[in-house]
Structure formats: C-alpha cells, structure tokens
Design a protein around this motif. Structure first.
Motif: not given
Ligand SMILES: Cc1ncc(COP(=O)(O)O)c(C=O)c1O
Length: 455
Positions: A241-255
C-alpha cells in the motif's frame, strides 16, 4: 577487497567414512532427537527462526513431500496432483487475504529464491540495484559479487547502497534522493530498488521514496523476509500500500510457517513473476512446505494480530531490560525497536563472535551481527561488534514481557557478570519447563520440540 563481510569457511579434509551404515543411521537419528531436546531446554533468540505448529509439522511429514507438481495448479507437468492442486489453490487464496495481495506466488522455496525471481523478472545482468549494505541491515541475497552476494554473483547486478542513518537505524531519505540524482548523471540509474533487510528494527521509508524512485522508472521490491508475520498481523508497515510493486519473503521467520518463500504483488506483474518462479527458479516447489504454508496462513489469519502485537511488545521489553542492565542497545533514540528484533553493540564486553559462543554454552542461542561502523573499524563477520536477538519464537511459546526481563537477566549473567555458564544453562532449562507448547495455533497437543518417531 577480500570478502570482509563473510569469510569463507576452510575446506576440512574429507575422507571416506569407516563407520558402518547402521551405526551412521542410528547416529543421525539420535542427533536429531538430542537437538530437539537441546532446543526444548534453551532460549532460542535467532531472529530469523520460529517454531511451527504441530499441524505444520504434520504437513511437512505428509506424502506431499515425495511428489512432483511442476507449474501452476491446474496446469501441472505431472499427474497425481488432484489434492495437491486443491491445497495450493487454498494456499494462494489464504496468502492473498493475509497480505491483501492481488497476486501471490507461493512456490519459491526460500526467501533468496523469491528475491532471485524478482531480479530475473525485472532486471538484466549489468543493471544497477539500490539496496541496503550488510552492516546497515541488508541481506547477502541483495549483495555485491565481490561479497558473493546473490544479486551480484548469480544475477550480475551492480549494487549501490542506500545511505544509512545509524542513529535512526534506517535508510536516509534525503541522501538517497541525492545519490539517485548522482547515479543518473553518471549513467547508472538503478533499475530496481530493494527495501527490507536482516537487521530490521524500524520500517523502511517506502512511502517517503516510492514516488521519487518511480519517477526514475525503478521497480520497487520490499524484502519482508523478517517482518512478514508482523505485516500480516498489522504491526509493521504495509509495503504494497506504500508503493512497493512486489514483496518477497521467507515463510518461517516472524511468519511462522515451514521453511520457504513467497512473492506478493499485483496482477500486472503476474506473468513475469510466474515465469521467473517456474521454470526459471524452481522445477518442483516442495509441496509439503506449500501445504505447511497454507496451514500457517490460516493460523496467521486467525491468531496473527494478537501474536504480532505481543512480539513487538516483547521485543521492546527485552530491549529495555537489556539497556537497563548496561547493554548498548541500538535504536535507543526511537525506542529501540518496532519489530521482533533487538540489536546490541557488545564491544564493551568483547566481540559478537565470542559472546555468541559463551551464550550458547549457557543454552541461550543468539547470533553475532555486523553493525554500522564494523567494516570501517576492520571487524568482520566472525568477530563483529554486535549481537542480534529476535523474540518471535519465545512469543510463540507463550512468553510475555515479564519473561523478557528474565531472559535479559540470563544474558547479563553470562556476558556482564561472567557467571558459570553451565549453571546458567541449568537455570535456563528450568525456566523453559513452563513454555513447551506452541501458541497462536488451532491445536497443540504435543510440545513444539517433541521428537516424533514414526519409524
Ligand atoms: C532480508 C532477508 N532476505 C532473504 C533472506 C533469505 O531467506 P531464506 O533463508 O528463506 O532464503 C533472509 C534470511 O535471513 C533475510 O534476512
């Protein structure tokens, strides 16, 4: 410059083992069990780790682990995917809801693979990427070729670092604008701006910089590997919502899912991302982990708000307790942290490497950390000036602010008071007895670290 951020390990002499297969087999199984018990008796404070629920562990142990399902659900390269497809569609739907994302790709098998998919989809080798340096929190997957960073070494990107404000512990907005203008004059306008990092105490200035960066036609990716669970729980910034076109992540840290990665983005980028993920970056995408992601996303939708709020409260409580015990906790000016992490300058007591080893002997598991100023001062990754702590796993075990004070006391006992580490390890074991079950999930009959024998 030699790799002064990461030194490569020595290659130890490898020899043909004389141990019998049966003995080796038993040894491995016994080490697995011993490891579980050690963690059940310890204080795990590695910021990139968490503990999954028993349901996620069940998914990981299921037959999905043994199957192939290359491609998009419904358009697979293999037969046998009837139930796998159903789970994957559900997984995508849950992820879309959790991150309010038009498009998700749940197939990247790790955060690094998710980042590589973005590099491949939106840049060419030789392009410039703007990213945080490692001592200012960047991850090695954003790094330069000479540091063996993924972006430089594997995709041939030329990395330029954001100017960093060490007091505010975040990217400096005005200096970044100046730098981009200079890069443009030098004919090196970045193609990609990468936000996010491994040391991530405060939100990055995505909304402050997005319009400016886009006026230079940059693609903006936000690496939420560390903070994805906080974003899902509404406790950190909301990059899409702040202007990033994409968001990558790991699924095992805080998620708190299984080891894996994911990309969230907008429909207009879906074709490029899908191609980059498959066949670009993966053939099969570890279907048991995909099922585990679906379960963790459902848990996060149900319990994520409370969990994420407690994580941030715990991090602040631990930072304050450590600061009161004489530690120099970074980010003091801004209240130490707004995430799950705490970073401590430990130079008054030794170096990060020695302190990490001492704490481990006391059953307190932390990691040494490069901090701003380390490289200039000649310190390296083995003996940096800091330590990084994360409280996601302790929170998942049900700990609250009062337990954080006790954790700070244990750390002080080892690092400042130099008390007997074996004695502290026993006290830690006693302290952990009440915190064995995983919270913020639907079912938790067995302990989070219980060793499940299914032979
Ligand atoms: C910012 C950041 N990005 C990517 C990664 C890599 O994630 P993974 O281990 O899932 O590949 C990490 C790992 O700690 C990280 O901190």
């Amino acid at each position: 410059m030699q790799s002064d951020v990461f030194k490569l390990g020595k290659v130890s002499g490898q020899c043909m083992s004389r141990i019998s297969p049966r003995v080796a087999y038993n040894e491995v199984l016994s080490l697995l069990k011993t490891h579980n018990q050690w963690f059940a008796d310890s204080i795990p404070l590695i910021a990139s780790e968490n503990i999954p629920s028993p349901a996620v562990r069940e998914a990981i142990a299921s037959d999905f682990a043994n199957r192939y399902a290359e491609g998009w659900p419904g358009e697979r390269v293999y037969a046998g995917c009837t139930y796998i497809d159903k789970v994957e569609f559900r997984c995508m739907e849950l992820a879309q809801k959790l991150f309010k994302a038009e498009f998700v790709d749940v197939r990247p098998i790790s955060g690094v693979v998710a980042n590589l998919a973005i590099y491949s989809a939106f840049t060419n080798p030789g392009d410039v990427m703007l990213a945080p340096s490692i001592p200012s929190g960047g991850h090695i997957s954003h790094g330069k070729k000479e540091h063996a960073g993924t972006a430089g070494l594997v995709h041939g990107l030329d990395i330029e670092f954001y100017p960093f404000d060490a007091e505010e512990m975040t990217i400096d907005v005005d200096k970044t604008k100046q730098k981009v203008q200079e890069l443009e004059k030098a004919g090196k306008t970045p193609k990609l701006a990468m936000f996010g990092g491994s040391v991530f105490l405060f939100p990055h200035p995505v909304k402050e910089l997005a319009d400016f960066l886009k006026s230079y036609k940059m693609f903006i990716n936000y690496d939420g590997a560390h903070v994805a669970g906080l974003i899902a729980g509404g406790q950190f910034q909301d990059p899409l919502r702040e202007g990033a076109d994409a968001m990558t992540m790991s699924t095992h840290k805080t998620l708190f899912g299984p080891q894996g990665g994911m990309i969230c983005s907008f429909n207009k980028y879906s074709d490029e991302i899908k191609k980059a993920t498959f066949p670009g970056m993966t053939s099969n995408h570890h279907l048991h982990h995909m099922a585990g992601k679906a379960i963790a996303f459902a848990e996060m939708l149900e319990f994520g708000k409370k969990y994420a709020a407690q994580v941030v409260k715990n991090a602040k409580a631990l930072a304050e307790a450590l600061s009161s015990s004489g530690f120099m906790v970074l980010g003091e000016k801004r209240g130490f942290t707004k995430s799950h992490q705490i970073v401590v300058n430990v130079l008054s007591f030794g170096d990060g490497g020695t302190i990490e080893a001492d704490l481990e002997k006391a059953n307190i598991i932390i990691n040494r950390q490069l901090i701003p100023g380390d490289i200039k001062a000649g310190r390296n990754y083995f003996h940096p000036g800091g330590m990084r702590l994360g409280v996601a796993e302790l929170t998942r075990l049900g700990m609250k602010e009062s337990q954080m004070k006790q954790v700070a006391e244990f750390i002080k006992n080892v690092v400042v008071d130099k008390k007997d580490k074996k004695k502290i390890a026993l006290e830690v074991k006693q302290f952990r007895k009440k915190f064995q079950k995983v919270r913020y999930c639907f079912e938790s009959k067995i302990g989070g670290y219980d060793y499940v024998k299914i032979r």
